[in-house]
Enzyme design. Structure first.
Site, PDB file in Angstrom:
ATOM      1  N   PHE A   1       4.753   1.894   2.420  1.00  0.00           N
ATOM      2  CA  PHE A   1       4.165   2.922   1.565  1.00  0.00           C
ATOM      3  C   PHE A   1       3.434   4.000   2.343  1.00  0.00           C
ATOM      4  CE2 PHE A   1       0.410   0.573   2.554  1.00  0.00           C
ATOM      5  CZ  PHE A   1      -0.665   1.419   2.329  1.00  0.00           C
TER       6      PHE A   1
ATOM      7  N   LYS B   1      15.635   1.297   1.058  1.00  0.00           N
ATOM      8  CA  LYS B   1      14.799   0.650   0.043  1.00  0.00           C
ATOM      9  C   LYS B   1      13.362   1.074   0.326  1.00  0.00           C
ATOM     10  CE  LYS B   1      12.294  -2.063  -1.404  1.00  0.00           C
ATOM     11  NZ  LYS B   1      11.011  -1.779  -2.175  1.00  0.00           N
TER      12      LYS B   1
ATOM     13  N   GLU C   1       7.975   0.818  -3.498  1.00  0.00           N
ATOM     14  CA  GLU C   1       7.926   1.148  -4.925  1.00  0.00           C
ATOM     15  C   GLU C   1       6.663   1.938  -5.285  1.00  0.00           C
ATOM     16  OE1 GLU C   1       6.769  -3.263  -4.408  1.00  0.00           O
ATOM     17  OE2 GLU C   1       8.101  -1.768  -3.500  1.00  0.00           O
TER      18      GLU C   1
ATOM     19  N   SER D   1       3.924  -4.950   6.937  1.00  0.00           N
ATOM     20  CA  SER D   1       2.928  -5.939   7.353  1.00  0.00           C
ATOM     21  C   SER D   1       3.573  -7.070   8.164  1.00  0.00           C
ATOM     22  CB  SER D   1       2.222  -6.525   6.129  1.00  0.00           C
ATOM     23  OG  SER D   1       3.115  -7.322   5.373  1.00  0.00           O
TER      24      SER D   1
ATOM     25  N   CYS E   1       0.090   3.237  11.382  1.00  0.00           N
ATOM     26  CA  CYS E   1       0.500   2.129  12.251  1.00  0.00           C
ATOM     27  C   CYS E   1      -0.356   2.057  13.509  1.00  0.00           C
ATOM     28  CB  CYS E   1       1.980   2.290  12.635  1.00  0.00           C
ATOM     29  SG  CYS E   1       3.092   2.373  11.238  1.00  0.00           S
TER      30      CYS E   1
END
Length: 293
Positions: free
Chosen positions: A149, A173, A176, A226, A281
């Protein structure tokens, strides 16, 4: 309420699933849209498109692929403010931060424009008595990226431009939590001349992820997120014989030397640790002071 569906065969298509998840604007707490949680029917429709597209795309010359990427690069540059706005609305980054993240992704598209040179094989004559050795580079097939995200533009653009330039088809993908930027990138790629089905976007949750990991038609998985999820994806993808890279969280250190300018060091530490709410990150979580500093 705006509904966000999947991107298949060059356009957004309404899905079969009736399940949708709220997408929030973190800056206001407002629900701004709903994203589809794809079911097996949606998934199979998308993968079949990717499989079909690969057979043709893999036969396109690297030079022609590079020309499409060059056009894609141009379209992103023109649409960068709109892309940054989508990132900001769904993730919460400031617009300047969002523009910077899109720019970082754009650099990979620029790099991928040089793919004809990078795809050259190697030939070594007489490596043994009357033995020559050579290598060739060929596309894998359908590849997939599962992205986090915190960078809805940059991290996907680390993956799909290179994979597609090499002759693969690609399934993105996205998270969401902020799916709109990935869909807009797919629209721009289609506008640049990318054949339908070469770049598809699958929206959903863990159900969609597991289908990607278990599907023998998917040749490779790239993941950023993660550490616990990275371990899960690596183990499961490997079990099903896929090539996989799974990049998890890091414990980033910053070293303050005895001769450091303290004002600059403190300013740098604050920005590195807490900039973008620490959702980077490379966010620094440990500062190491050397000597009396």
């Amino acid at each position: 309420m705006k509904k966000i569906d999947n991107f298949i065969d060059g356009k957004i298509k309404k899905g079969n699933s009736k399940k949708y998840l709220n997408v929030d604007n973190p800056s206001t707490g407002e629900v701004i849209s709903e994203v589809i949680l794809s079911n097996e029917t949606d998934y199979n429709s998308l993968v079949e498109s990717s499989v079909k597209a690969f057979s043709n795309w893999s036969q396109i010359t690297p030079l022609k692929r590079a020309r499409i990427l060059s056009k894609f690069n141009e379209l992103i540059s023109k649409d960068i403010n709109n892309l940054a706005k989508l990132v900001s609305q769904e993730h919460g980054k400031t617009l300047d931060d969002a523009i910077g993240s899109v720019t970082r992704g754009l650099e990979v598209v620029e790099f991928a424009c040089g793919i004809p040179h990078l795809l050259k094989g190697e030939f070594s004559q007489n490596v043994g008595s009357e033995i020559d050795s050579w290598s060739i580079r060929q596309p894998l097939g359908v590849t997939a990226g599962i992205t986090p995200f915190n960078f809805p533009a940059m991290v996907p653009m680390w993956m799909f431009p290179i994979s597609i330039a090499c002759g693969n088809s690609f399934i993105l993908k996205p998270s969401e939590k902020d799916p709109s930027c990935g869909l807009r990138l797919a629209e721009l790629f289609t506008e640049a001349g990318l054949p339908d089905g070469v770049f598809n976007v699958l929206n959903g949750d863990k159900v969609a992820v597991n289908m990607l990991l278990e599907d023998e038609r998917i040749q490779s998985i790239s993941f950023v997120g993660s550490t616990p999820v990275a371990k899960y994806i690596y183990e499961k993808s490997s079990k099903y014989g896929k090539r996989v890279q799974a990049l998890g969280g890091a414990k980033n250190h910053l070293v303050v030397m005895p001769d450091a300018n303290l004002d600059q060091a403190v300013d740098g530490i604050m920005g590195a640790a807490y900039g973008s709410a620490g959702e980077r990150c490379m966010a620094v979580s440990v500062a190491v002071a050397v000597g009396d500093i």
